[in-house]
Design an enzyme around this catalytic site. Structure first.
Site, short mmCIF file in Angstrom:
data_model
loop_
_atom_site.label_atom_id
_atom_site.label_comp_id
_atom_site.label_asym_id
_atom_site.label_seq_id
_atom_site.Cartn_x
_atom_site.Cartn_y
_atom_site.Cartn_z
N SER A 120 14.75 0.80 29.48
CA SER A 120 14.78 2.12 28.85
C SER A 120 15.90 2.56 28.17
O SER A 120 17.18 1.74 28.57
CB SER A 120 13.89 3.01 29.89
OG SER A 120 13.38 4.11 29.09
N LYS B 292 17.76 -0.08 25.28
CA LYS B 292 16.80 -0.99 24.51
C LYS B 292 17.28 -1.69 23.45
O LYS B 292 17.11 -2.98 23.22
CB LYS B 292 15.80 -0.07 24.03
CG LYS B 292 14.76 0.45 25.28
CD LYS B 292 13.59 1.15 24.61
CE LYS B 292 12.55 1.73 25.46
NZ LYS B 292 11.31 2.44 25.01
N GLY C 249 8.82 6.31 14.21
CA GLY C 249 9.79 6.06 15.24
C GLY C 249 9.76 4.74 15.93
O GLY C 249 9.03 3.79 15.62
N ASN D 294 5.13 9.26 7.05
CA ASN D 294 6.26 9.69 7.53
C ASN D 294 7.16 10.64 6.89
O ASN D 294 6.93 10.52 5.52
CB ASN D 294 7.27 8.62 8.05
CG ASN D 294 8.17 8.78 9.14
OD1 ASN D 294 7.86 9.60 10.17
ND2 ASN D 294 9.61 8.74 8.95
N ARG D 295 8.08 11.44 7.30
CA ARG D 295 8.96 12.22 6.81
C ARG D 295 9.82 11.10 5.90
O ARG D 295 10.06 10.15 6.49
CB ARG D 295 9.73 13.06 7.42
CG ARG D 295 9.01 14.12 8.34
CD ARG D 295 8.07 14.99 7.59
NE ARG D 295 7.60 15.77 8.57
CZ ARG D 295 6.13 16.73 8.19
NH1 ARG D 295 6.02 16.66 6.89
NH2 ARG D 295 5.86 17.33 8.94
N ASP E 43 12.55 8.60 5.26
CA ASP E 43 13.77 8.27 5.88
C ASP E 43 13.72 6.62 6.02
O ASP E 43 12.73 6.01 5.31
CB ASP E 43 13.77 8.74 7.48
CG ASP E 43 12.72 8.15 8.23
OD1 ASP E 43 11.72 7.19 7.82
OD2 ASP E 43 12.47 8.80 9.39
N TYR F 248 0.20 10.44 25.91
CA TYR F 248 -0.64 10.24 26.95
C TYR F 248 -0.86 11.36 27.82
O TYR F 248 -1.43 11.38 28.99
CB TYR F 248 -0.48 9.09 27.93
CG TYR F 248 0.80 8.90 28.30
CD1 TYR F 248 1.33 9.37 29.74
CD2 TYR F 248 1.88 8.17 27.65
CE1 TYR F 248 2.51 9.22 30.20
CE2 TYR F 248 3.16 7.92 28.24
CZ TYR F 248 3.66 8.60 29.32
OH TYR F 248 4.72 8.49 29.68
#
Length: 239
Positions: A69, A73, A135, A157-158, A160, A230
Protein backbone atom coordinates in the site's frame (compact mmCIF):
# COMPACT_ATOMS: atom_id res chain seq x y z
CA UNK A 1 -5.16 -17.26 10.96
CA UNK A 2 -3.89 -20.77 11.56
CA UNK A 3 -5.56 -22.31 14.64
CA UNK A 4 -2.12 -23.19 15.93
CA UNK A 5 1.16 -21.80 14.60
CA UNK A 6 3.62 -24.57 13.76
CA UNK A 7 6.85 -24.96 11.85
CA UNK A 8 4.77 -25.24 8.67
CA UNK A 9 2.87 -21.96 9.11
CA UNK A 10 3.71 -19.46 6.35
CA UNK A 11 3.92 -15.69 6.73
CA UNK A 12 2.04 -13.26 4.49
CA UNK A 13 2.57 -9.54 4.93
CA UNK A 14 1.41 -6.01 4.19
CA UNK A 15 3.95 -3.21 3.74
CA UNK A 16 2.88 0.42 4.01
CA UNK A 17 3.15 3.52 6.16
CA UNK A 18 1.12 4.48 8.09
CA UNK A 19 -0.08 0.94 8.72
CA UNK A 20 -1.58 0.43 12.18
CA UNK A 21 -5.10 1.47 11.12
CA UNK A 22 -5.29 -1.24 8.44
CA UNK A 23 -8.09 -3.81 8.53
CA UNK A 24 -6.15 -6.12 6.18
CA UNK A 25 -4.70 -8.39 8.92
CA UNK A 26 -8.17 -8.95 10.38
CA UNK A 27 -9.74 -9.68 6.98
CA UNK A 28 -6.97 -11.92 5.69
CA UNK A 29 -6.53 -13.94 8.86
CA UNK A 30 -10.29 -14.56 8.99
CA UNK A 31 -10.18 -15.62 5.33
CA UNK A 32 -7.25 -17.97 5.95
CA UNK A 33 -9.10 -19.58 8.87
CA UNK A 34 -12.27 -19.96 6.79
CA UNK A 35 -10.35 -21.55 3.91
CA UNK A 36 -8.23 -23.76 6.15
CA UNK A 37 -4.95 -22.17 4.97
CA UNK A 38 -1.92 -22.44 7.27
CA UNK A 39 -0.92 -18.77 6.89
CA UNK A 40 -0.49 -15.82 9.24
CA UNK A 41 -0.91 -12.23 7.95
CA UNK A 42 0.99 -9.36 9.60
CA UNK A 43 1.38 -5.66 8.87
CA UNK A 44 4.83 -4.06 8.60
CA UNK A 45 5.59 -0.33 8.80
CA UNK A 46 7.63 0.16 5.61
CA UNK A 47 8.24 3.27 3.51
CA UNK A 48 10.24 3.94 0.37
CA UNK A 49 13.53 4.20 2.25
CA UNK A 50 13.36 0.63 3.59
CA UNK A 51 11.51 -0.87 0.62
CA UNK A 52 14.43 -2.39 -1.33
CA UNK A 53 15.85 -4.14 1.73
CA UNK A 54 12.42 -5.42 2.77
CA UNK A 55 11.69 -6.90 -0.68
CA UNK A 56 15.10 -8.62 -0.65
CA UNK A 57 14.40 -9.89 2.86
CA UNK A 58 10.96 -11.23 1.94
CA UNK A 59 12.48 -12.99 -1.06
CA UNK A 60 15.21 -14.55 1.10
CA UNK A 61 12.62 -15.63 3.68
CA UNK A 62 10.55 -17.21 0.90
CA UNK A 63 7.32 -15.41 1.82
CA UNK A 64 4.57 -16.77 -0.43
CA UNK A 65 3.34 -13.26 -1.06
CA UNK A 66 2.58 -9.85 0.38
CA UNK A 67 0.39 -6.81 -0.16
CA UNK A 68 1.65 -3.30 -0.88
CA UNK A 69 0.00 0.00 0.00
CA UNK A 70 0.98 3.67 0.04
CA UNK A 71 3.57 5.02 -0.44
CA UNK A 72 5.14 1.92 -2.01
CA UNK A 73 2.80 0.98 -4.86
CA UNK A 74 4.78 2.56 -7.69
CA UNK A 75 8.23 2.47 -6.11
CA UNK A 76 8.17 -1.31 -5.64
CA UNK A 77 7.94 -2.09 -9.38
CA UNK A 78 11.70 -1.66 -9.86
CA UNK A 79 12.48 -4.34 -7.27
CA UNK A 80 10.27 -7.10 -8.74
CA UNK A 81 11.06 -9.71 -11.41
CA UNK A 82 7.83 -9.39 -13.38
CA UNK A 83 4.66 -7.33 -13.58
CA UNK A 84 1.24 -8.55 -14.66
CA UNK A 85 -0.16 -6.91 -17.84
CA UNK A 86 -2.48 -4.72 -15.74
CA UNK A 87 0.29 -3.71 -13.32
CA UNK A 88 2.49 -2.78 -16.29
CA UNK A 89 -0.17 -0.50 -17.74
CA UNK A 90 -1.14 1.04 -14.40
CA UNK A 91 2.47 1.40 -13.25
CA UNK A 92 1.57 0.28 -9.73
CA UNK A 93 1.40 -2.89 -7.64
CA UNK A 94 -0.69 -3.81 -4.61
CA UNK A 95 0.00 -7.57 -4.47
CA UNK A 96 3.22 -9.55 -4.91
CA UNK A 97 3.23 -13.32 -5.47
CA UNK A 98 6.38 -15.37 -4.90
CA UNK A 99 6.60 -18.38 -7.24
CA UNK A 100 9.79 -20.27 -6.35
CA UNK A 101 11.77 -17.05 -5.93
CA UNK A 102 10.20 -15.16 -8.85
CA UNK A 103 8.37 -12.09 -7.55
CA UNK A 104 5.45 -10.98 -9.73
CA UNK A 105 3.59 -7.74 -9.06
CA UNK A 106 -0.16 -7.50 -9.60
CA UNK A 107 -2.76 -4.74 -9.27
CA UNK A 108 -5.95 -6.40 -8.05
CA UNK A 109 -8.44 -3.51 -7.84
CA UNK A 110 -9.60 -4.03 -11.42
CA UNK A 111 -9.60 -7.80 -11.06
CA UNK A 112 -11.81 -7.51 -7.99
CA UNK A 113 -14.13 -5.11 -9.81
CA UNK A 114 -14.57 -7.41 -12.82
CA UNK A 115 -14.99 -10.47 -10.62
CA UNK A 116 -17.65 -8.72 -8.53
CA UNK A 117 -19.62 -8.00 -11.71
CA UNK A 118 -19.25 -11.59 -12.87
CA UNK A 119 -20.39 -12.99 -9.51
CA UNK A 120 -23.44 -10.70 -9.69
CA UNK A 121 -24.29 -12.19 -13.10
CA UNK A 122 -23.36 -9.01 -14.98
CA UNK A 123 -21.52 -9.31 -18.32
CA UNK A 124 -20.00 -6.12 -19.75
CA UNK A 125 -17.54 -7.78 -22.15
CA UNK A 126 -17.92 -6.34 -25.64
CA UNK A 127 -20.07 -3.51 -24.27
CA UNK A 128 -19.63 0.12 -23.27
CA UNK A 129 -19.16 1.58 -19.81
CA UNK A 130 -19.00 5.07 -18.36
CA UNK A 131 -16.62 5.79 -15.48
CA UNK A 132 -16.54 8.82 -13.20
CA UNK A 133 -13.03 9.73 -12.10
CA UNK A 134 -9.45 9.13 -13.22
CA UNK A 135 -7.52 8.36 -10.03
CA UNK A 136 -5.87 5.16 -8.89
CA UNK A 137 -9.05 3.09 -8.56
CA UNK A 138 -10.37 4.32 -11.91
CA UNK A 139 -7.07 3.55 -13.60
CA UNK A 140 -6.98 -0.01 -12.30
CA UNK A 141 -10.56 -0.89 -13.14
CA UNK A 142 -10.43 0.73 -16.61
CA UNK A 143 -7.21 -1.10 -17.47
CA UNK A 144 -8.60 -4.46 -16.35
CA UNK A 145 -11.92 -3.89 -18.11
CA UNK A 146 -10.05 -3.05 -21.32
CA UNK A 147 -7.78 -6.10 -21.00
CA UNK A 148 -10.81 -8.33 -20.37
CA UNK A 149 -12.55 -7.15 -23.54
CA UNK A 150 -14.86 -4.25 -22.68
CA UNK A 151 -15.52 -2.57 -26.03
CA UNK A 152 -15.53 1.11 -25.04
CA UNK A 153 -15.00 3.23 -21.93
CA UNK A 154 -16.09 6.84 -21.55
CA UNK A 155 -14.22 8.51 -18.70
CA UNK A 156 -15.39 11.73 -17.11
CA UNK A 157 -12.96 13.66 -14.95
CA UNK A 158 -11.75 17.12 -14.07
CA UNK A 159 -9.26 18.05 -16.74
CA UNK A 160 -5.83 16.57 -15.98
CA UNK A 161 -3.19 14.23 -17.34
CA UNK A 162 -4.39 10.67 -17.74
CA UNK A 163 -3.49 7.13 -18.78
CA UNK A 164 -5.83 6.77 -21.79
CA UNK A 165 -3.10 6.47 -24.42
CA UNK A 166 -1.59 3.46 -22.63
CA UNK A 167 -4.91 1.63 -22.80
CA UNK A 168 -5.48 2.64 -26.44
CA UNK A 169 -2.06 1.37 -27.51
CA UNK A 170 -2.17 -1.91 -25.58
CA UNK A 171 -5.78 -3.09 -25.93
CA UNK A 172 -8.60 -3.04 -28.47
CA UNK A 173 -10.77 -0.90 -26.19
CA UNK A 174 -12.02 2.49 -27.36
CA UNK A 175 -11.18 5.14 -24.75
CA UNK A 176 -12.80 8.56 -24.69
CA UNK A 177 -12.10 11.33 -22.17
CA UNK A 178 -14.61 14.03 -21.31
CA UNK A 179 -14.89 16.94 -18.91
CA UNK A 180 -17.02 16.05 -15.90
CA UNK A 181 -18.66 19.48 -16.14
CA UNK A 182 -20.02 18.72 -19.65
CA UNK A 183 -23.41 17.52 -18.48
CA UNK A 184 -24.90 17.12 -21.95
CA UNK A 185 -22.09 14.76 -22.96
CA UNK A 186 -22.31 12.98 -19.63
CA UNK A 187 -26.00 12.26 -20.16
CA UNK A 188 -25.41 11.06 -23.74
CA UNK A 189 -22.56 8.71 -22.77
CA UNK A 190 -24.49 7.23 -19.85
CA UNK A 191 -27.49 6.70 -22.13
CA UNK A 192 -25.35 4.63 -24.53
CA UNK A 193 -23.63 2.59 -21.77
CA UNK A 194 -24.73 -0.58 -20.01
CA UNK A 195 -22.98 0.36 -16.77
CA UNK A 196 -22.04 3.53 -14.84
CA UNK A 197 -19.29 3.32 -12.23
CA UNK A 198 -18.26 5.96 -9.71
CA UNK A 199 -14.50 5.48 -9.24
CA UNK A 200 -13.99 8.53 -7.00
CA UNK A 201 -14.26 9.05 -3.27
CA UNK A 202 -17.46 11.08 -3.63
CA UNK A 203 -20.04 9.33 -1.48
CA UNK A 204 -17.73 8.56 1.45
CA UNK A 205 -16.60 10.92 4.21
CA UNK A 206 -16.19 13.86 3.95
CA UNK A 207 -18.40 13.70 0.81
CA UNK A 208 -21.04 11.38 2.27
CA UNK A 209 -24.51 11.99 0.85
CA UNK A 210 -23.11 13.50 -2.36
CA UNK A 211 -22.76 12.22 -5.93
CA UNK A 212 -21.13 13.53 -9.10
CA UNK A 213 -24.27 13.31 -11.22
CA UNK A 214 -26.27 16.57 -11.25
CA UNK A 215 -29.47 14.63 -10.46
CA UNK A 216 -31.07 11.20 -10.79
CA UNK A 217 -32.56 11.96 -14.23
CA UNK A 218 -29.18 10.80 -15.63
CA UNK A 219 -30.09 7.25 -14.55
CA UNK A 220 -32.53 4.81 -16.14
CA UNK A 221 -34.15 1.62 -14.85
CA UNK A 222 -32.03 -0.82 -16.91
CA UNK A 223 -28.69 0.94 -16.23
CA UNK A 224 -26.29 -1.00 -14.03
CA UNK A 225 -24.77 1.32 -11.40
CA UNK A 226 -21.71 0.49 -9.30
CA UNK A 227 -19.55 2.38 -6.83
CA UNK A 228 -15.99 1.77 -5.63
CA UNK A 229 -16.88 3.34 -2.26
CA UNK A 230 -17.57 0.56 0.27
CA UNK A 231 -18.25 2.67 3.35
CA UNK A 232 -21.12 3.46 3.48
CA UNK A 233 -22.33 0.28 1.76
CA UNK A 234 -25.06 2.24 -0.03
CA UNK A 235 -23.87 5.62 -1.30
CA UNK A 236 -26.19 8.39 -2.42
CA UNK A 237 -25.53 7.34 -6.03
CA UNK A 238 -26.62 3.76 -5.35
CA UNK A 239 -29.69 4.93 -3.44
Amino acid sequence: MAERITGHTELIGLIATPIRHSMSPTMHNEAFAHLGLDYVYLAFEVGNQELKDVVQGFRAMKLRGFNVSMPNKTEICQYLDKLSPAAQLVGAVNTVVNDDGVLTGHITDGTGYMRALSEAGIDIIGKKMTVLGAGGAATALCVQAALDGVKAISIFNRRDKFFANKIRHNTDCEIHLFDLDDHDKLRAEIDSSVILTNATGVGMKPFEGQMLLPDDSFLRPDLIVSDVVYNPRKTHLLE
